[in-house]
Design a protein around this motif. Structure first.
Motif, mmCIF file in Angstrom:
data_model
loop_
_atom_site.group_PDB
_atom_site.id
_atom_site.type_symbol
_atom_site.label_atom_id
_atom_site.label_comp_id
_atom_site.label_asym_id
_atom_site.label_seq_id
_atom_site.Cartn_x
_atom_site.Cartn_y
_atom_site.Cartn_z
ATOM 1 N N CYS A 3 0.834 -1.199 0.000
ATOM 2 C CA CYS A 3 0.000 0.000 0.000
ATOM 3 C C CYS A 3 0.874 1.258 0.000
ATOM 4 N N ILE A 5 -0.035 4.085 1.010
ATOM 5 C CA ILE A 5 -0.366 4.909 2.181
ATOM 6 C C ILE A 5 0.259 4.317 3.448
ATOM 7 N N CYS A 6 -0.029 3.031 3.706
ATOM 8 C CA CYS A 6 0.354 2.470 5.006
ATOM 9 C C CYS A 6 1.375 1.339 4.898
ATOM 10 N N CYS A 25 -6.131 -2.083 -0.230
ATOM 11 C CA CYS A 25 -5.517 -2.311 1.083
ATOM 12 C C CYS A 25 -6.614 -2.503 2.130
ATOM 13 N N CYS A 28 -5.935 0.125 5.482
ATOM 14 C CA CYS A 28 -6.340 1.545 5.476
ATOM 15 C C CYS A 28 -7.443 1.820 4.453
HETATM 16 ZN ZN LIG Z 1 -2.995 0.826 3.342
#
Ligand SMILES: [Zn+2]
Length: 212
Positions: A3, A5-6, A25, A28
């Motif tokens: 991911c 983002i995370c 994901c 998140c």
């Molecule tokens: Zn994520």
């Protein structure tokens, strides 16, 4: 693919109509298009020029007013604001000025030279921008840096329904410049990473967060 983002692992699925792969994901709830389909600057520019954003259009004003009606009661009394990714017009900035908030605007395509690197803001608004970003986490971080302590960031982007089936029939990914998709949960995770907190979201497309 992890991911963006995370950094957790993601599950992929293919949209049968377009044959495009997306990554989802579970941690998140971020969904992103396979990066090979991200458009270059020129392609995006052509698409944006098709958007009919007429400042005189009552519907367009009402659209921004709905965003402000949700956002402004949550953000105290900001002295200044930035509209990040305003598009061709500065209509939202004009509406904020009418509320007594000194407002700058920036857009990478239409108003690229309007940002003062050192200036900080009490409020940053960004409507229908995040779904276009190749690197949303990096942009999120850079916007937080432009906020004063205790400042607010208000984001509008359509939240997806978090299932593959509903995603495939959703209109939002059909715009080829829409490449990444969020839910409130995604922004909660970003807030945890960068030490800020979600103030409120409308469960649909708007979320306001506060920098510590
Ligand atoms: Zn994520």
């Amino acid at each position: 693919m992890n991911c963006h983002i995370c950094n957790q692992s993601t599950e992929s699925f293919v949209h049968e109509k377009t044959n495009i792969t997306y990554y989802h994901c579970q941690a998140c709830e971020y969904i992103f298009k396979s990066p090979e389909y991200y458009q270059d600057f020129e392609g995006q520019n052509e698409r944006y020029n098709l958007h009919e954003n007429n400042e005189e259009d009552a519907g367009y004003i009402a659209y921004f007013q709905r965003f402000l009606d949700f956002t402004l009661p949550l953000v105290g009394k900001p002295k200044n604001a930035l509209d990040f990714g305003c598009g061709r017009t500065s209509l939202l900035a004009t509406l904020l000025e009418k509320e007594g908030i000194d407002c700058d605007y920036y857009d990478p395509i239409y108003h690229p030279d309007t940002l003062d690197t050192d200036k900080k803001y009490d409020l940053i608004v960004s409507t229908e921008v995040f779904e276009h970003l190749h690197q949303p986490r990096e942009v999120f971080e850079s916007l937080l840096k432009r906020l004063n302590s205790g400042g607010y960031l208000a984001i509008q982007t359509e939240f997806h329904a978090n299932t593959e089936e509903l995603f495939k029939t959703w209109w939002y990914p059909q715009d080829p410049t829409h490449i990444v998709f969020f839910r409130a949960r995604t922004f909660h995770v970003l807030c945890d990473i960068y030490g800020c907190r979600v103030v409120k979201d409308n469960g649909k497309n708007i979320l306001v967060l506060k920098k510590s």
